[in-house]
Design a protein around this motif. Structure first.
Motif, PDB file in Angstrom:
ATOM      1  N   TYR A   1      32.796  37.077 -50.351  1.00 16.82           N
ATOM      2  CA  TYR A   1      31.701  36.167 -50.704  1.00 16.82           C
ATOM      3  C   TYR A   1      30.725  36.842 -51.656  1.00 16.82           C
ATOM      4  O   TYR A   1      30.275  36.229 -52.641  1.00 16.82           O
ATOM      5  CB  TYR A   1      30.974  35.725 -49.435  1.00 16.82           C
ATOM      6  CG  TYR A   1      29.790  34.827 -49.697  1.00 16.82           C
ATOM      7  CD1 TYR A   1      29.955  33.520 -50.134  1.00 16.82           C
ATOM      8  CD2 TYR A   1      28.490  35.298 -49.503  1.00 16.82           C
ATOM      9  CE1 TYR A   1      28.862  32.693 -50.373  1.00 16.82           C
ATOM     10  CE2 TYR A   1      27.390  34.477 -49.739  1.00 16.82           C
ATOM     11  CZ  TYR A   1      27.587  33.182 -50.172  1.00 16.82           C
ATOM     12  OH  TYR A   1      26.500  32.375 -50.408  1.00 16.82           O
TER      13      TYR A   1
ATOM     14  N   ASP B   1      21.842  32.292 -45.627  1.00 17.13           N
ATOM     15  CA  ASP B   1      22.926  33.033 -46.287  1.00 17.13           C
ATOM     16  C   ASP B   1      24.249  32.849 -45.548  1.00 17.13           C
ATOM     17  O   ASP B   1      25.302  32.644 -46.178  1.00 17.13           O
ATOM     18  CB  ASP B   1      22.582  34.525 -46.356  1.00 17.13           C
ATOM     19  CG  ASP B   1      21.416  34.815 -47.290  1.00 17.13           C
ATOM     20  OD1 ASP B   1      21.130  33.968 -48.152  1.00 17.13           O
ATOM     21  OD2 ASP B   1      20.789  35.880 -47.132  1.00 17.13           O
TER      22      ASP B   1
ATOM     23  N   VAL C   1      32.759  38.695 -45.844  1.00 19.55           N
ATOM     24  CA  VAL C   1      31.478  39.087 -46.442  1.00 19.55           C
ATOM     25  C   VAL C   1      31.700  39.710 -47.813  1.00 19.55           C
ATOM     26  O   VAL C   1      31.028  39.359 -48.792  1.00 19.55           O
ATOM     27  CB  VAL C   1      30.724  40.065 -45.512  1.00 19.55           C
ATOM     28  CG1 VAL C   1      29.518  40.660 -46.241  1.00 19.55           C
ATOM     29  CG2 VAL C   1      30.280  39.353 -44.242  1.00 19.55           C
TER      30      VAL C   1
ATOM     31  N   MET D   1      27.695  31.062 -46.825  1.00 21.03           N
ATOM     32  CA  MET D   1      28.951  31.815 -46.824  1.00 21.03           C
ATOM     33  C   MET D   1      30.047  31.081 -46.055  1.00 21.03           C
ATOM     34  O   MET D   1      31.194  31.004 -46.505  1.00 21.03           O
ATOM     35  CB  MET D   1      28.730  33.205 -46.226  1.00 21.03           C
ATOM     36  CG  MET D   1      29.992  34.048 -46.152  1.00 21.03           C
ATOM     37  SD  MET D   1      29.677  35.746 -45.590  1.00 21.03           S
ATOM     38  CE  MET D   1      29.103  35.444 -43.907  1.00 21.03           C
TER      39      MET D   1
END
Length: 458
Positions: free
Chosen positions: A143, A204, A140, A208
């Protein structure tokens, strides 16, 4: 010996001769062909495919060891081929999928791998060790920093992923990540009734995961085959004349900052997106020329957009500029470059903050929800409302498309993208003046004289 597997056949390439032999169940099934070597290019990567219906691997002549494996199904994968420094055996390491990973990045990784070999490192061992140590939280953060931060809605993407993914499954190792973990994150949002938010989170996460797979951080696309959590229909909310009058009057008493009220008014007056209005900067505004120039970096379709400003819009902007300058003077700080600075004046107010401010005004009575005295609406509905009313007073839908900066109207064909350079500035200005006059007529007291508006289609 280098092994390249397909569904039915296996290719073996001699490291010494560079000759491929197709084999099935360990037995030769065709004549040997020399491995193709070519200077890879983006154009070649886009069109590369096997001519025999089997997989084929193209070796780059620019970076030694880099190859592109193309399958009949259209999948294309970059590999790094090398000799292990420990035992001298041939090995290959998956770098990433094309087009998620661009050729330049693949070459960069292949060069890094060759550099590591020179220092006695085995790239495949290093990759596996890194994968074993990386967590979802690491993915996370990477990204957001490397990709999402470049997007116009980067802040909102970061918020969703940190709150709903990192905080929920952040400690899970990437090597142990399962699609049920992703489902858990999305279901948590959906179960609290936030169906639109759940859909946005799904988009999202899908982006990702694809990005991580393209980089080689993940070996599989965990969201492949997953469906959006909630089926939604396109909104068609348009405020009527009476609703515009009621909302406009209630807005003055709404529990919101005056800058928020001005953004909402400008959304209706200019017919522009709330994020573009709230992110307006001083250098985008030319009050003498009465135009607002939205740069491509802030435009949804990544194209420069010039918005003619009516006198009404200029009055709202001037009032906001004066208040922002007065606040900066009281705080003893420099004037913010943003027309609508957020708390601390370090950044602009976000479109999401405006949407939340509108949502806070929602009240429900007898299962009927209203915002500022009319059926529930969002800031984006004001843009649709303006466009609809423009069409009602006879403005051409094509011109409205240019006012809205819809790519379907402005750059839909090769002719309009490359050859047609007329900017429709005159038509857009006339449309904005007509809409301002029409809006003034809607908001005028019943006893006031309403300016006549041209009718009929153009």
């Amino acid at each position: 010996m280098l092994i390249v597997a397909s569904c039915r056949n296996v290719y073996r390439q001699s490291a010494r001769t560079g000759v491929h032999k197709a084999v099935h169940n360990g037995k030769p099934v065709g004549r040997g062909v020399r491995m193709p070597k070519i200077e890879l290019s983006d154009r070649f990567c886009q069109t590369a495919k096997p001519t025999s219906g089997l997989q084929v691997e193209f070796f780059d002549t620019v970076v030694k060891g880099l190859s592109l494996l193309a399958s009949a199904g259209g999948a294309k994968t970059f590999y790094f081929n090398y000799t292990r420094p420990t035992d001298g055996k041939r090995a290959r390491m998956k770098i990433g999928r094309y087009p998620e990973m661009k050729l330049g990045k693949a070459r960069e990784k292949a060069r890094a791998g060759r550099g590591g070999i020179g220092e006695g490192q085995d790239p495949l061992v290093e990759k596996r060790a890194l994968a074993a140590s990386q967590t979802v939280a690491d993915m996370v953060d990477n990204y957001i920093a490397r990709h999402a931060s470049t997007k116009r809605s980067g802040d909102e993407i970061a918020r969703r992923l940190r709150k709903n993914v990192k905080d929920v499954i952040g400690e899970i190792k990437l090597s142990e990540l399962h699609r049920r973990d992703i489902t858990k994150c999305i279901d948590t949002v959906k179960d609290r009734g936030a169906h639109i938010e759940a859909n946005r989170l799904f988009e999202d996460v899908r982006a990702m995961v694809r990005w991580a797979r393209g980089r080689g951080d993940l070996d599989s696309n965990l969201v492949e085959g997953m469906r959006r959590p909630t089926e939604t229909t396109e909104r068609d909310r348009v405020l009527s004349d009476d609703e515009i009058r009621t909302m406009w009057a209630a807005l003055a008493k709404a529990d919101a900052r005056e800058s928020t009220r001005r953004i909402i008014r400008l959304c209706l007056v200019t017919a522009q997106r709330v994020g573009e209005v709230s992110g307006m900067t001083r250098d985008e505004i030319d009050l003498d020329e009465k135009v607002w120039k939205i740069p491509a970096a802030r435009s949804k379709n990544k194209r420069d957009h010039v918005v003619p400003l009516s006198n009404w819009a200029i009055d709202i902007i001037n009032a906001q500029l004066a208040d922002a300058e007065a606040l900066a003077d009281r705080k003893g700080r420099e004037v913010s470059p943003f027309v609508f600075p957020g708390p601390g004046a370090r950044a602009a107010v976000t479109g999401a903050a405006i949407a939340k401010a509108v949502k806070r005004e929602e009240t429900t009575k007898r299962n009927v929800s209203t915002i500022m005295g009319v059926a529930s609406w969002t800031p984006h509905d004001l843009r649709r409302t303006a466009a609809t009313h423009m069409e009602e007073i006879g403005i051409s839908p094509f011109v409205i498309g240019h006012v809205l900066n819809h790519i379907s109207a402005t750059k839909a064909s090769i002719t309009s993208r490359v050859y047609a350079r007329y900017d429709y500035a005159r038509e857009k200005r006339e449309a904005m003046e007509l809409w301002a006059a029409r809006l003034a007529g809607i908001l005028a007291p019943a006893s006031a004289k309403v300016v006549a508006i041209r009718g009929g289609r153009r």
